[in-house]
Design an enzyme around this catalytic site. Sequence first.
Site, PDB file in Angstrom:
ATOM      1  N   ASN A  97      -1.904   2.424   5.369  1.00 13.56           N
ATOM      2  CA  ASN A  97      -1.002   1.325   4.993  1.00 13.56           C
ATOM      3  C   ASN A  97      -0.670   0.569   6.269  1.00 13.56           C
ATOM      4  O   ASN A  97      -0.164   1.175   7.220  1.00 13.56           O
ATOM      5  CB  ASN A  97       0.275   1.915   4.362  1.00 13.56           C
ATOM      6  CG  ASN A  97       1.391   0.893   4.246  1.00 13.56           C
ATOM      7  OD1 ASN A  97       1.132  -0.300   4.108  1.00 13.56           O
ATOM      8  ND2 ASN A  97       2.621   1.348   4.291  1.00 13.56           N
ATOM      9  N   GLY A  98      -0.970  -0.722   6.298  1.00 10.96           N
ATOM     10  CA  GLY A  98      -0.661  -1.508   7.498  1.00 10.96           C
ATOM     11  C   GLY A  98      -1.868  -2.312   7.926  1.00 10.96           C
ATOM     12  O   GLY A  98      -2.777  -2.552   7.127  1.00 10.96           O
ATOM     13  N   ARG A 147       3.955  -0.407  -4.787  1.00  6.87           N
ATOM     14  CA  ARG A 147       3.653  -0.850  -3.422  1.00  6.87           C
ATOM     15  C   ARG A 147       2.337  -1.620  -3.326  1.00  6.87           C
ATOM     16  O   ARG A 147       1.994  -2.151  -2.268  1.00  6.87           O
ATOM     17  CB  ARG A 147       3.600   0.346  -2.472  1.00  6.87           C
ATOM     18  CG  ARG A 147       4.899   1.120  -2.408  1.00  6.87           C
ATOM     19  CD  ARG A 147       4.767   2.282  -1.474  1.00  6.87           C
ATOM     20  NE  ARG A 147       4.643   1.837  -0.105  1.00  6.87           N
ATOM     21  CZ  ARG A 147       5.658   1.632   0.723  1.00  6.87           C
ATOM     22  NH1 ARG A 147       6.881   1.850   0.307  1.00  6.87           N
ATOM     23  NH2 ARG A 147       5.459   1.239   1.949  1.00  6.87           N
ATOM     24  N   GLU A 149       8.465 -15.189  -9.253  1.00  5.73           N
ATOM     25  CA  GLU A 149       7.718 -13.939  -9.123  1.00  5.73           C
ATOM     26  C   GLU A 149       7.557 -13.230 -10.454  1.00  5.73           C
ATOM     27  O   GLU A 149       6.531 -12.604 -10.707  1.00  5.73           O
ATOM     28  CB  GLU A 149       8.316 -13.020  -8.044  1.00  5.73           C
ATOM     29  CG  GLU A 149       9.677 -12.475  -8.332  1.00  5.73           C
ATOM     30  CD  GLU A 149      10.248 -11.624  -7.208  1.00  5.73           C
ATOM     31  OE1 GLU A 149       9.519 -11.177  -6.328  1.00  5.73           O
ATOM     32  OE2 GLU A 149      11.482 -11.404  -7.228  1.00  5.73           O
ATOM     33  N   LYS A 207       6.083  -4.435  -3.496  1.00  7.01           N
ATOM     34  CA  LYS A 207       7.387  -4.035  -2.973  1.00  7.01           C
ATOM     35  C   LYS A 207       7.193  -3.575  -1.535  1.00  7.01           C
ATOM     36  O   LYS A 207       6.127  -3.103  -1.183  1.00  7.01           O
ATOM     37  CB  LYS A 207       7.873  -2.861  -3.829  1.00  7.01           C
ATOM     38  CG  LYS A 207       9.334  -2.539  -3.674  1.00  7.01           C
ATOM     39  CD  LYS A 207      10.145  -3.322  -4.638  1.00  7.01           C
ATOM     40  CE  LYS A 207      11.608  -2.964  -4.610  1.00  7.01           C
ATOM     41  NZ  LYS A 207      12.399  -4.066  -5.178  1.00  7.01           N
ATOM     42  N   CYS A 211       0.841  -1.185   0.000  1.00  2.66           N
ATOM     43  CA  CYS A 211       0.000   0.000   0.000  1.00  2.66           C
ATOM     44  C   CYS A 211       0.882   1.243   0.000  1.00  2.66           C
ATOM     45  O   CYS A 211       1.842   1.341   0.757  1.00  2.66           O
ATOM     46  CB  CYS A 211      -0.948   0.098   1.184  1.00  2.66           C
ATOM     47  SG  CYS A 211      -2.216  -1.154   1.206  1.00  2.66           S
ATOM     48  N   LYS A 256      13.314 -15.366  -8.388  1.00  5.74           N
ATOM     49  CA  LYS A 256      13.204 -14.475  -9.558  1.00  5.74           C
ATOM     50  C   LYS A 256      12.282 -15.081 -10.619  1.00  5.74           C
ATOM     51  O   LYS A 256      11.423 -14.397 -11.161  1.00  5.74           O
ATOM     52  CB  LYS A 256      14.577 -14.208 -10.195  1.00  5.74           C
ATOM     53  CG  LYS A 256      15.460 -13.246  -9.471  1.00  5.74           C
ATOM     54  CD  LYS A 256      15.043 -11.800  -9.497  1.00  5.74           C
ATOM     55  CE  LYS A 256      14.255 -11.386  -8.298  1.00  5.74           C
ATOM     56  NZ  LYS A 256      14.779 -11.411  -6.998  1.00  5.74           N
ATOM     57  N   TRP A 301      -2.596  -2.758  -1.692  1.00  7.64           N
ATOM     58  CA  TRP A 301      -2.283  -4.195  -1.724  1.00  7.64           C
ATOM     59  C   TRP A 301      -3.191  -4.805  -0.665  1.00  7.64           C
ATOM     60  O   TRP A 301      -3.021  -4.549   0.531  1.00  7.64           O
ATOM     61  CB  TRP A 301      -0.808  -4.425  -1.391  1.00  7.64           C
ATOM     62  CG  TRP A 301      -0.390  -5.844  -1.554  1.00  7.64           C
ATOM     63  CD1 TRP A 301      -0.019  -6.468  -2.707  1.00  7.64           C
ATOM     64  CD2 TRP A 301      -0.291  -6.840  -0.512  1.00  7.64           C
ATOM     65  NE1 TRP A 301       0.296  -7.786  -2.451  1.00  7.64           N
ATOM     66  CE2 TRP A 301       0.142  -8.043  -1.115  1.00  7.64           C
ATOM     67  CE3 TRP A 301      -0.532  -6.833   0.859  1.00  7.64           C
ATOM     68  CZ2 TRP A 301       0.341  -9.215  -0.389  1.00  7.64           C
ATOM     69  CZ3 TRP A 301      -0.323  -7.999   1.582  1.00  7.64           C
ATOM     70  CH2 TRP A 301       0.109  -9.176   0.951  1.00  7.64           C
ATOM     71  N   GLU A 303      17.633 -18.109  -4.754  1.00  5.60           N
ATOM     72  CA  GLU A 303      17.279 -16.759  -5.214  1.00  5.60           C
ATOM     73  C   GLU A 303      16.835 -16.800  -6.684  1.00  5.60           C
ATOM     74  O   GLU A 303      15.883 -16.121  -7.078  1.00  5.60           O
ATOM     75  CB  GLU A 303      18.462 -15.806  -5.006  1.00  5.60           C
ATOM     76  CG  GLU A 303      18.408 -14.474  -5.745  1.00  5.60           C
ATOM     77  CD  GLU A 303      17.128 -13.679  -5.546  1.00  5.60           C
ATOM     78  OE1 GLU A 303      16.334 -13.999  -4.643  1.00  5.60           O
ATOM     79  OE2 GLU A 303      16.896 -12.740  -6.332  1.00  5.60           O
ATOM     80  N   HIS A 332      18.464 -37.121  -2.580  1.00  6.37           N
ATOM     81  CA  HIS A 332      17.680 -37.397  -1.379  1.00  6.37           C
ATOM     82  C   HIS A 332      16.199 -37.076  -1.584  1.00  6.37           C
ATOM     83  O   HIS A 332      15.457 -36.979  -0.604  1.00  6.37           O
ATOM     84  CB  HIS A 332      18.248 -36.607  -0.195  1.00  6.37           C
ATOM     85  CG  HIS A 332      19.681 -36.930   0.097  1.00  6.37           C
ATOM     86  ND1 HIS A 332      20.078 -38.157   0.570  1.00  6.37           N
ATOM     87  CD2 HIS A 332      20.810 -36.204  -0.072  1.00  6.37           C
ATOM     88  CE1 HIS A 332      21.399 -38.161   0.706  1.00  6.37           C
ATOM     89  NE2 HIS A 332      21.867 -36.988   0.318  1.00  6.37           N
TER      90      HIS A 332
HETATM   91  C1  AGP Z   1      12.496  -9.666  -4.186  1.00 15.27           C
HETATM   92  O1  AGP Z   1      12.574 -10.008  -5.525  1.00 15.27           O
HETATM   93  C2  AGP Z   1      11.260  -9.979  -3.537  1.00 15.27           C
HETATM   94  N1  AGP Z   1      10.163  -9.337  -4.169  1.00 15.27           N
HETATM   95  C3  AGP Z   1      11.190  -9.973  -2.024  1.00 15.27           C
HETATM   96  O2  AGP Z   1      11.537 -11.269  -1.665  1.00 15.27           O
HETATM   97  C4  AGP Z   1      12.056  -8.997  -1.194  1.00 15.27           C
HETATM   98  O3  AGP Z   1      13.410  -9.266  -1.389  1.00 15.27           O
HETATM   99  C5  AGP Z   1      11.685  -9.107   0.293  1.00 15.27           C
HETATM  100  O4  AGP Z   1      10.353  -8.755   0.459  1.00 15.27           O
HETATM  101  C6  AGP Z   1      12.571  -8.281   1.185  1.00 15.27           C
HETATM  102  O5  AGP Z   1      12.461  -6.912   0.929  1.00 15.27           O
HETATM  103  P1  AGP Z   1      13.509  -5.874   1.475  1.00 15.27           P
HETATM  104  O6  AGP Z   1      14.825  -6.163   0.845  1.00 15.27           O
HETATM  105  O7  AGP Z   1      12.965  -4.539   1.074  1.00 15.27           O
HETATM  106  O8  AGP Z   1      13.578  -6.051   2.968  1.00 15.27           O
END
Ligand code: AGP
Length: 589
Positions: free
Chosen positions: A101-102, A28, A474, A584, A2, A471, A75, A467, A490
């Site tokens: 927001n929250g 956001r 998402e 984000k 948000c 990527k 969001w 990681e 395993h």
């Molecule tokens: C990153 O590609 C993601 N969208 C997400 O995992 C992100 O890294 C995570 O929410 C942490 O955010 P920050 O680095 O702002 O703390």
Amino acid sequence: MCGIFGCVLSEGSAAPIIHRALERLEYRGYDSVGEATVYGGRVHVKKAAGKIGEIHKLLNLDDLPGSVGIGHTRWATHGKPSDRNAHPLFDCKENVAVVHNGIIENYQELKDMLIEKGHSFISDTDTEIIPHLIEENISLGLEKAVMEAVRKFEGRYAIAAISSDENMLVGVRRGSPLIVGRSENKTFIASDIPAFLNHTNQVMYLDDNEMVVIDGNVRFFNTETGQSIEKRLITINWDAKQAEKGEYPYFVIKEIMEQKETIMRAINQDENTILRTAEEIKRAYGTFFTGCGTAGKVCMAGEYIFSKVAKKHVNFVISSEFPNYKHFLTDKTLLITISQSGETADLMEAVETARKMGVKVLSLVNVMGSSLYRNSDYAFLLNAGPEKAVASTKATTAQLALVTLLAYAVAGRLQEGKRLLMETASKVNDMLNPRYEARIAELARKLKDSQSIYIIGRSLNYPMAMEAAIKIMELSNIHAQGFAGGELKHGPLALIQDGTPCIVFAANDETRVDIISNAMEVKARGGYIIGVSPRNNEVFDYWIKVPDVGNASPVVNIIPIQILAYHLALLRGCDPDYCRNLAKSVTVK
Ligand code: AGP
């Protein structure tokens, strides 16, 4: 998670400014959009579910009267995305409008109390109790009514409120970001600085339990004591252009390409500060890395890098699980936190937990003035510039580079680490050319219809395999999973069938022989092997060359996967900037 915005102008119309700010805050949350202004003793509103571009076409978001207003990009948490649940939300008489927001944790109890008093609610949100609580005391004026209302909430939030009778904007922060921006004749509040960066780079930060009242003046108060507070105006060294897409079609590809410079900027830190920090890390008895999502994977890589380079064991715990480790914390413990936004709720809770036990906090964070930056004993800025795409790219490699540099400093080999990372930065610069992108785009065409993509790595590149999976998931919504190469036999090998794609991070280090054997095991079961490696190998069906940069291999290995995930997103019709169901800066737990 948000975005909220508000502005008070000495003249002119607030609506176009709110509209532009919401476009910049859209990363956001993109479930719904809304704005409200004050004019002629009334609150005027436009809001609807959907993305801002579509809603503007329908409603013309530039067309609301008045020079005081608020806006919101959502969001969804409580209540599904709909016109009814879109912010701003109102009191019974539609005199008070609020964006939020929250999460208000005790909203149900407050809602029941308000219903008993005769208030009626139209949305499914937790937010709607706020304007109704303000309404209870609005005869005292907006400033006092907000102060009374927020004393009743529990949870983490940032809010902005306006009322029909005053040319005034009130903002309150507790746990979610809220920043005030000031230019000569405009004052703003926003969840993030890029919202108003085209008007001013002069900002003031609200801390938890603080309220700002903006009319002709700007005044700050502590909401618990009611006392007024003085704030310092800080100049931010980001410029508005950095927060725009420029010639690129999407933020994410712009940010990927910016890695030509951002790795260098991340390691360009004051050497004395690095050395002092290294001493602090060596002195600590019990050291933890913590972060979430991608930043969490960097923390995990940090655990390996510190072990390999500095021969120092640092525990890694993802932030949402960190409170379980509180029994191991003492005033000699050091918590190293990694974050792009510096606002992630799980991470901030970990910091709170640690602080209560007297733990010192060292942070690697991109956003200056963020909650994490201000709540740390020592903080390094990543200097990557604003990262707007939901998928983290340039902040990730900046974090990896800085963690590696710190490990070398702890090992007493700072100059060697610096040389390695400078060489890495220059090789990334060479790597990010159109031919390289085209080669990866070709691979994306081969993989675009895959059900699943697996990624394997060992040692430093095991966290990078995880990681890489984040990527791909998402950005392209393809199921992806990262494994330690040694774990395949395993269990995960059962998933391999004819043609199953498996990306193999085969660095030129002591893990190479074993990871190539793991790749062979996958190939023997029909897997399609994509090697990310400085050297080709007969097991690779498709080879993506990366430079050989020794212990900095995580930095270069993740970049082709960022590009791959971006191209998969394009080919599959996914929006590369606004990942499905995500946002984000995750300010809810
Ligand atoms: C990153 O590609 C993601 N969208 C997400 O995992 C992100 O890294 C995570 O929410 C942490 O955010 P920050 O680095 O702002 O703390």
